[in-house]
Design a protein around this motif. Sequence first.
Motif, PDB file in Angstrom:
ATOM      1  N   CYS A 186       0.828  -1.210   0.000  1.00 40.87           N
ATOM      2  CA  CYS A 186       0.000   0.000   0.000  1.00 40.87           C
ATOM      3  C   CYS A 186       0.863   1.260   0.000  1.00 40.87           C
ATOM      4  O   CYS A 186       0.523   2.254  -0.654  1.00 40.87           O
ATOM      5  N   ALA A 187       1.979   1.227   0.728  1.00 38.72           N
ATOM      6  CA  ALA A 187       2.884   2.377   0.740  1.00 38.72           C
ATOM      7  C   ALA A 187       3.485   2.597  -0.649  1.00 38.72           C
ATOM      8  O   ALA A 187       3.610   3.742  -1.122  1.00 38.72           O
ATOM      9  N   GLU A 188       3.861   1.528  -1.305  1.00 36.68           N
ATOM     10  CA  GLU A 188       4.454   1.628  -2.644  1.00 36.68           C
ATOM     11  C   GLU A 188       3.456   2.147  -3.667  1.00 36.68           C
ATOM     12  O   GLU A 188       3.809   2.940  -4.555  1.00 36.68           O
ATOM     13  N   THR A 189       2.201   1.732  -3.566  1.00 37.21           N
ATOM     14  CA  THR A 189       1.191   2.069  -4.567  1.00 37.21           C
ATOM     15  C   THR A 189       0.302   3.241  -4.167  1.00 37.21           C
ATOM     16  O   THR A 189      -0.558   3.661  -4.944  1.00 37.21           O
ATOM     17  N   GLY A 190       0.487   3.759  -2.944  1.00 36.84           N
ATOM     18  CA  GLY A 190      -0.353   4.860  -2.483  1.00 36.84           C
ATOM     19  C   GLY A 190      -1.791   4.442  -2.230  1.00 36.84           C
ATOM     20  O   GLY A 190      -2.712   5.260  -2.351  1.00 36.84           O
ATOM     21  N   THR A 191      -1.995   3.189  -1.873  1.00 35.32           N
ATOM     22  CA  THR A 191      -3.345   2.663  -1.649  1.00 35.32           C
ATOM     23  C   THR A 191      -3.760   2.855  -0.195  1.00 35.32           C
ATOM     24  O   THR A 191      -3.076   2.371   0.711  1.00 35.32           O
ATOM     25  N   PRO A 192      -4.857   3.528   0.066  1.00 31.66           N
ATOM     26  CA  PRO A 192      -5.313   3.680   1.445  1.00 31.66           C
ATOM     27  C   PRO A 192      -5.651   2.325   2.058  1.00 31.66           C
ATOM     28  O   PRO A 192      -6.157   1.423   1.383  1.00 31.66           O
TER      29      PRO A 192
END
Length: 477
Positions: A60-66
């Motif tokens: 999620c941090a890598e892809t900006g996914t909440p």
Amino acid sequence: MAGSEVLDRARAIVGPSHVLSEPADTAPFLADWRGRYRGEALGVVRPADAAQVAALVRLCAETGTPLIPQGGNTGVVGGAIPDASGRSLVLCLSRLNRIRAVDPIGDSLTVEAGCTLAAVQAAAEEAGRLFPMSLGSEGSCQIGGTIATNAGGTAVLRYGPMRDLVLGLEVVLPDGTLLNGLRALRKDNTGYALKHLFIGAEGTLGIVTAATLKLFPRPRSTATAFLALPSLEAALRVFARLRGALGDRVTTAEILSDSQLAAVLAHVPGTVRPLAAAMPWYLLAEVTDPMAGLDLAAALEDLLAEGLEDGSVADATVARSHAQAEALWKLRHSVSEANRKSGIVIGHDTAVPVARIPDFVARATAAVEALRPDARVVAVGHIGDGNIHLVVILPDSARTESQPLEATAHAVSAAVHRVAIDLDGTISAEHGIGQSVRDALAAYKGPAEMALMRGIKRLFDPQGIMNPGKVVLTGEP
């Protein structure tokens, strides 16, 4: 990265069967149990252990996914529900359900975040110890959620809220780092007490995956009483008398208005009025001691006799069996069910200094009735710590009024919160902030405190992916 790719990578981490994306499968995770909050999500992921949680957070941090952490989904402030954007992953922690260690000598228990509160209580009991937190939802709420909200419950008077019951935490930080702080020490003065940042943070600073908890001696002597009282002032006098005579043996002191008791009796099968006469207020009191053979019922009866003589107690009964005590507790544990069946519920989690409870209830009730003469106000809560839940019940016809129901609820809550703040109280004592109290938080905290909270959030979670929209909005000045 497209949502489908995020889901594919999540499947590689936890296995295809533990990533839910079909609407019928995800629906139970996208709404709270009251049906007040609903959202959308890319999917629901169910990791098996802390390593998988860390891998998902890194994704999620890598892809900006909440990422929305969710335990038993028993909360009442929308803290575990995603927004309507459909961009989030819901992280269901129910598979992290192992009891890792029990230490009856050191009085500690290490459990994973997905363990239900009832399972933790049972593990403590099997070891001959007590884990004292008790909630009406204990069969379904999970330890991670109780930590994330700093839950209270009915035993706070003696044992404190969750913050007082946590010795150490294992937490996944927003960059995927696994922070292992599972220490069972009662004394550890080595710098900042980082665990306290995560307790009550509602998953906005990190995800709790395991905890080391305090245990206590099991009570071997118990007595439970139900009192009818003419006023809240009388309730405070009785409570002071109980505490003065029995000290910390007073484990529970729960107050119910007559309107609240009436709702329970009307809507919950199997409940029975314990006393013949109706009075404005009732007190459920429980006293316990780890020493066997103490006649706590006799001690309670002597104290209640004093109250009957001076008029502070109108009537009372002391349970003579476990079944009778359970029947009394059923009245208290059934309030949420009863209120839901009574109409449109606008609940509050206010607390004020104990001596100011009568003033708070009177002023807040008057403020609500001035706004909504058709409202029925009931009160229930923990008189020993000042946490009174003033519940406003509107008729179902309020759904069809020209003013949106959300606006009505906002006006009612604002009036109740103003009274609590005026009396040096708080707008959230044990339920958390979530979505429902977030916008009111600034009026309570003030600019300096809010700036510090936003700064902490930005420091831990610069991308804003951890349970966004809950507690604080980092984009605010």
